[in-house]
Design an enzyme around this catalytic site. Structure first.
Site, short mmCIF file in Angstrom:
data_model
loop_
_atom_site.label_atom_id
_atom_site.label_comp_id
_atom_site.label_asym_id
_atom_site.label_seq_id
_atom_site.Cartn_x
_atom_site.Cartn_y
_atom_site.Cartn_z
CB SER A 165 -0.86 -0.01 1.26
OG SER A 165 -1.51 1.23 1.43
CE1 TYR A 177 -4.03 -2.23 5.06
CE2 TYR A 177 -3.91 0.13 4.61
CZ TYR A 177 -4.03 -1.18 4.16
OH TYR A 177 -4.14 -1.42 2.81
N1 LIG Z 1 -8.67 -0.37 -1.52
C1 LIG Z 1 -7.65 0.40 -1.21
O1 LIG Z 1 -7.79 1.63 -1.09
C2 LIG Z 1 -6.28 -0.19 -1.03
C3 LIG Z 1 -5.19 0.68 -1.06
C4 LIG Z 1 -3.91 0.17 -0.91
C5 LIG Z 1 -3.72 -1.19 -0.74
N2 LIG Z 1 -4.82 -2.02 -0.69
C6 LIG Z 1 -4.55 -3.45 -0.49
O2 LIG Z 1 -5.05 -4.15 -1.60
C7 LIG Z 1 -5.35 -5.48 -1.22
C8 LIG Z 1 -6.72 -5.85 -1.78
O3 LIG Z 1 -7.69 -5.01 -1.16
P1 LIG Z 1 -9.00 -4.52 -1.92
O4 LIG Z 1 -8.97 -3.05 -1.94
O5 LIG Z 1 -9.17 -5.26 -3.18
O6 LIG Z 1 -10.08 -4.93 -0.82
P2 LIG Z 1 -11.26 -5.98 -0.81
O7 LIG Z 1 -12.14 -5.79 -1.99
O8 LIG Z 1 -11.86 -5.89 0.55
O9 LIG Z 1 -10.52 -7.38 -0.98
C9 LIG Z 1 -9.88 -8.05 0.07
C10 LIG Z 1 -9.73 -9.50 -0.33
O10 LIG Z 1 -9.05 -10.21 0.70
C11 LIG Z 1 -9.75 -11.41 0.96
N3 LIG Z 1 -9.54 -11.86 2.32
C12 LIG Z 1 -9.79 -11.20 3.47
N4 LIG Z 1 -9.48 -11.95 4.52
C13 LIG Z 1 -9.01 -13.14 4.03
C14 LIG Z 1 -8.55 -14.33 4.63
N5 LIG Z 1 -8.46 -14.46 5.96
N6 LIG Z 1 -8.16 -15.35 3.82
C15 LIG Z 1 -8.25 -15.23 2.48
N7 LIG Z 1 -8.67 -14.11 1.85
C16 LIG Z 1 -9.05 -13.09 2.63
C17 LIG Z 1 -11.21 -11.07 0.70
O11 LIG Z 1 -11.96 -12.23 0.40
P3 LIG Z 1 -12.87 -13.05 1.42
O12 LIG Z 1 -13.55 -12.09 2.33
O13 LIG Z 1 -13.79 -13.77 0.48
O14 LIG Z 1 -11.94 -13.99 2.12
C18 LIG Z 1 -11.07 -10.21 -0.54
O15 LIG Z 1 -11.00 -11.01 -1.68
C19 LIG Z 1 -5.26 -5.52 0.32
O16 LIG Z 1 -4.04 -6.14 0.67
C20 LIG Z 1 -5.25 -4.06 0.70
O17 LIG Z 1 -4.54 -3.85 1.90
C21 LIG Z 1 -6.08 -1.56 -0.85
#
Ligand SMILES: NC(=O)c1ccc[n+]([C@@H]2O[C@H](COP(=O)([O-])OP(=O)(O)OC[C@H]3O[C@@H](n4cnc5c(N)ncnc54)[C@H](OP(=O)(O)O)[C@@H]3O)[C@@H](O)[C@H]2O)c1
Length: 268
Positions: A165, A177
């Protein structure tokens, strides 16, 4: 291949492949495993890799979401394998990697996108929340790498993509985080130096705000504070991050894209 491109590019949200303007076949013969594939960045990345010809293992806890994405991608000509697993459980991660290996025979790309964030100051973060962030964003990441590395070493090549991130490089008001993502980014660079000699590449992807479900998983008061902070700023789309990942994994083997930081144009 032309058929694959046409049908995959007709897929509608999520993920929006139409916007991605992809070439096809660049990843033919390659096998990828994407954690966090049931939504957001992971789902868009899985779709992008499949559209380029990779066979893709889709990992997350919500089976029905994985099945729906798998159907969508298969209908478009992709070859994918949904695997329900909790990546905070080392044994489940091991089984996931073994399943991909036995089904597809190799593992070339690991995209570790599963993650959770409570974007709050330390004094507004509970021990349960910070344990969950450490267990998923850092330990879960390590389990996947631990399981994938011996296979990649045997193959004398592979690519580990860590979805860290912007808050893993710059300081934002999201103390724990931010700590887990600093750990992820730091270990990505250290790991790159360790495994490059084995032909294994390591890339850290460091986005700012991306419009996904991410914020919806936060406690209501924290979610409200984040939404107030973001206001009506135009955020990145998951496909923007998938495009960056695709760029990294389709470079010639001599090129290691170390870090890609992407921010919404308007994000300070
Ligand atoms: N959105 C942002 O602004 C942002 C910015 C910077 C970085 N990120 C990073 O990008 C990555 C993806 O996030 P996103 O924005 O796409 O959010 P998201 O839509 O909430 O996706 C998170 C994913 O992680 C999975 N997950 C959560 N807990 C899990 C577990 N215990 N085991 C297996 N899978 C699990 C969820 O699936 P299930 O619930 O089905 O398990 C979901 O597929 C994360 O690492 C986040 O920190 C996001």
């Amino acid at each position: 291949m032309a058929g694959r491109r046409t049908s995959l590019s007709r897929l509608v949200t999520p993920p929006n492949i139409e916007e991605m303007n992809m070439q096809t076949g660049k990843l033919s013969g390659r096998v990828a495993l994407v954690t966090g594939a049931s939504s957001g960045i992971g789902a868009a990345t899985a779709a992008a890799l499949a559209a380029e010809g990779a066979r893709v293992g889709l990992v997350a806890r919500r089976r029905e979401r994985l099945e729906a994405l798998a159907k969508q991608l298969r209908d478009g000509g992709g070859e994918v394998l949904p695997i329900q697993a909790d990546v905070t459980d080392e044994a489940q991660v091991d089984r996931t990697v073994e399943t991909v290996l036995s089904e597809y025979g190799r593992l070339d790309i690991l995209v570790a996108a599963a993650g959770v964030g409570v974007a709050a100051p330390f004094q507004n973060t509970t021990p349960a929340e910070y344990r969950q962030m450490i267990e998923l964003n850092f330990l879960g990441l390590l389990y996947g790498i631990h399981a994938a590395l011996p296979i990649m070493k045997r193959q004398a090549g592979g690519h580990i993509v860590i979805v860290s991130s912007g808050t893993g490089r710059y300081i934002h008001p999201s103390t724990v985080y931010s700590g887990t993502k600093h750990a992820a980014s730091a270990m990505a660079e250290s790991l790159r130096r360790e495994v490059g000699k084995d032909g294994i590449r390591v890339t850290s992807i460091e986005p700012g705000a991306v419009k996904t479900e991410f914020v919806s998983h936060m406690r209501p008061d924290v979610r409200q504070a984040v939404e107030d902070r973001l206001g009506d700023m135009e955020q990145l789309e998951s496909e923007d991050i998938a495009t960056a990942i695709l760029y990294a994994v389709t470079q010639p083997r001599r090129v290691n894209v170390n870090i890609l930081t992407l921010y919404p144009t308007q994000q300070a």
